[in-house]
Scaffold this motif. Structure first.
Motif, short mmCIF file in Angstrom:
data_model
loop_
_atom_site.label_atom_id
_atom_site.label_comp_id
_atom_site.label_asym_id
_atom_site.label_seq_id
_atom_site.Cartn_x
_atom_site.Cartn_y
_atom_site.Cartn_z
N LEU A 209 44.59 26.53 36.03
CA LEU A 209 43.88 26.22 37.27
C LEU A 209 44.86 25.94 38.39
O LEU A 209 44.67 26.41 39.53
CB LEU A 209 42.96 25.02 37.04
N ALA A 210 45.91 25.18 38.09
CA ALA A 210 46.91 24.89 39.11
C ALA A 210 47.60 26.17 39.57
O ALA A 210 47.88 26.35 40.77
CB ALA A 210 47.94 23.90 38.57
N TYR A 211 47.88 27.08 38.64
CA TYR A 211 48.52 28.34 39.01
C TYR A 211 47.59 29.18 39.88
O TYR A 211 48.01 29.76 40.89
CB TYR A 211 48.91 29.12 37.76
N TYR A 220 54.61 37.85 39.94
CA TYR A 220 54.55 37.56 38.51
C TYR A 220 53.14 37.19 38.06
O TYR A 220 52.95 36.77 36.91
CB TYR A 220 55.50 36.41 38.17
N ALA A 221 52.15 37.34 38.92
CA ALA A 221 50.78 36.95 38.57
C ALA A 221 50.22 37.79 37.44
O ALA A 221 49.34 37.33 36.69
CB ALA A 221 49.88 37.06 39.80
N SER A 222 50.71 39.02 37.26
CA SER A 222 50.23 39.85 36.15
C SER A 222 50.63 39.24 34.81
O SER A 222 49.88 39.34 33.83
CB SER A 222 50.77 41.27 36.28
N GLN A 223 51.81 38.62 34.76
CA GLN A 223 52.21 37.93 33.54
C GLN A 223 51.31 36.73 33.26
O GLN A 223 50.96 36.45 32.11
CB GLN A 223 53.66 37.48 33.64
N PHE A 224 50.94 36.04 34.33
CA PHE A 224 49.99 34.93 34.17
C PHE A 224 48.67 35.44 33.63
O PHE A 224 48.06 34.81 32.75
CB PHE A 224 49.78 34.24 35.52
N ALA A 225 48.20 36.59 34.12
CA ALA A 225 46.93 37.15 33.64
C ALA A 225 47.01 37.44 32.14
O ALA A 225 46.05 37.21 31.40
CB ALA A 225 46.59 38.42 34.42
N ASP A 226 48.16 37.94 31.69
CA ASP A 226 48.33 38.23 30.26
C ASP A 226 48.14 36.98 29.41
O ASP A 226 47.38 36.98 28.44
CB ASP A 226 49.72 38.81 30.00
N VAL A 227 48.84 35.90 29.77
CA VAL A 227 48.77 34.69 28.95
C VAL A 227 47.43 33.98 29.13
O VAL A 227 46.95 33.31 28.21
CB VAL A 227 49.94 33.74 29.27
N PHE A 228 46.82 34.12 30.29
CA PHE A 228 45.51 33.52 30.51
C PHE A 228 44.45 34.19 29.63
O PHE A 228 43.57 33.52 29.07
CB PHE A 228 45.11 33.61 31.98
N VAL A 229 44.53 35.50 29.48
CA VAL A 229 43.61 36.22 28.59
C VAL A 229 43.79 35.73 27.16
O VAL A 229 42.81 35.50 26.44
CB VAL A 229 43.85 37.74 28.69
#
Length: 433
Positions: A209-211, A220-229
């Motif tokens: 949520l903070a991110y 680097y938001a695509s990397q965040f999407a990977d780990v969020f999934v």
């Protein structure tokens, strides 16, 4: 705010250097203090993760300019602790590690802390596991200093494999002492990943949520999407649905749809039918902008989730109706595997299959387990859950469809077992007589 303004002005001064005339330009570079150049680099890097992707090229230029300045600097320049910190920050910000080695080797005045420089040199050479003990002792001395957030970020990276919970604590300190910077962005993104590894979903959703509030425009938001999934699939329940929706509300519709499609695919491969159907339905509901491809994928993942259910006939028809052109090679392989399973489920039993319970040849579960394990390698470590390639999928189908004529190891084991039974029977008969 004032610090930001000063950084902008300094950046402008640095940008003006290449346009100056020859001798004046050389003098400006030689006289510009390294710590001032580092401030400009920090501002540029922070601008990149806050959405200004045009600053990426400027970042490369500044790293090169700072490298030249540090190598050309007189040893007396590093009598100023700010310039020592600048050299360390440069090395930890993507700079040339050989430059740090050069400066440390030529340090005759003891301006550089050998504990820190040795740890950074090992870390930058890929030996992060060796620095934990020494750097964890030295880092608290710099906790409130200019290099403190960088050191704690590196400590988090170095300990993440062995101690995810401890690494998250290092990341917490790094991001809290450097808010709004590339350090906070990296610490938050990596903390989401570690929360999955540590089995702490509540922390993971807080980090996510903070991110989402701050850094969705980061490159680097695509990397965040990977780990969020991965986080959403691994820890999906009633309470998590609200948290996931809250985080996705910060995204625009195309990004939300992309995340739901990723969740649907990962959940379908993991066998989580309810989540796969829910994510597919939400992705399809978000496809109101006449984009056909997301709708096709949503229908495809929903069909995958329905294969091991009572709707297997409808799922089979749905999968067969999707053309190859609408799917990626990985999804085509996944569809072919799902169709093979569905066909096996709905195939009428043959006369031979009805007598399998009385077959003289025993089953071999060890081989079946190995085939199943090989079929799951596609969805191992990747958050997307990579499907087997067509070649691997075909090999798996062939392995299960063709029964080998014989297994010498198996036959030997059976023969040995039978001989033991015969010996025991003979002993029992002898005792009976």
């Amino acid at each position: 705010m004032l610090r930001r303004l000063r950084s902008v002005l300094i950046t402008c001064c640095v940008l003006a250097v290449p346009f100056a005339s020859g001798s004046a330009r050389a003098n400006d570079i030689e006289e510009l203090a390294p710590f001032k150049m580092i401030r400009s680099l920090q501002y540029v890097q922070d601008s990149v993760v806050l959405g200004d992707h045009s600053a990426i090229e400027m970042q490369r230029f500044m790293l090169g300019a700072i490298d030249k300045r540090l190598r050309a600097a007189d040893a007396s320049v590093f009598d100023d602790p700010r310039n020592v910190d600048a050299a360390l920050v440069y090395a930890m910000s993507g700079g040339n590690p050989e430059t740090l080695k050069y400066l440390a080797d030529h340090d005759v005045s003891g301006n550089f802390d050998s504990r820190v420089t040795d740890a950074l040199r090992q870390y930058l050479s890929g030996k992060g596991g060796l620095i934990v003990e020494n750097l964890s002792k030295a880092a608290p001395e710099y906790r409130n200093g200019r290099i403190g957030p960088y050191l704690y970020l590196i400590l988090g990276n170095a300990t993440s494999q062995q101690d995810p919970v401890g690494a998250m604590k290092y990341y917490d300190w790094a991001r809290l002492t450097a808010p709004g910077t590339i350090i906070e962005e990296a610490a938050l993104r990596r903390s989401v990943f570690l929360s999955v590894q540590a089995g702490e979903p509540d922390k993971g959703f807080r980090y996510a949520l903070a991110y989402a509030r701050r850094y969705l425009t980061s490159p680097y938001a695509s990397q965040f999407a990977d780990v969020f999934v991965e986080l959403a699939v691994a820890h999906f329940d009633g309470a998590a649905q609200e948290k996931i929706s809250e985080i996705l509300d910060f995204m625009d519709v195309p990004r939300q749809r992309e995340v739901y499609l990723r969740v649907a695919r990962r959940a379908a491969i993991a066998g989580k039918q309810e989540l796969a159907k829910l994510a597919s339905e939400r992705a399809e509901a978000l496809g109101a902008d006449d984009a056909s491809q997301p709708k096709v994928l949503a229908s495809f993942y929903a069909g995958l989730a329905s294969v091991p259910s009572n709707d297997v006939f409808a799922a089979t028809a749905s999968l067969a109706s999707i053309s190859d052109a609408a799917l990626s090679p990985r999804d085509r392989a996944l569809r072919d595997a799902a169709k093979a399973i569905a066909d096996a489920v709905v195939r009428p039993p043959s006369g031979e299959s009805l007598t399998q319970a009385f077959a003289t040849k025993p089953d071999r579960p060890a081989e079946t387990d190995r085939s199943a394990e090989a079929g799951e390698t596609g969805s191992g470590m990747s958050p997307f859950g990579d499907a087997p390639t067509p070649k691997v999928a075909a090999a798996n189908v062939a392995a299960t469809a063709v029964e080998p004529d014989g297994d010498p190891a198996h036959d030997g084991f059976v023969a040995k077992g039978r001989s033991k039974i015969e010996e025991i029977d003979a002993l029992l008969k002898g005792e009976g007589q």
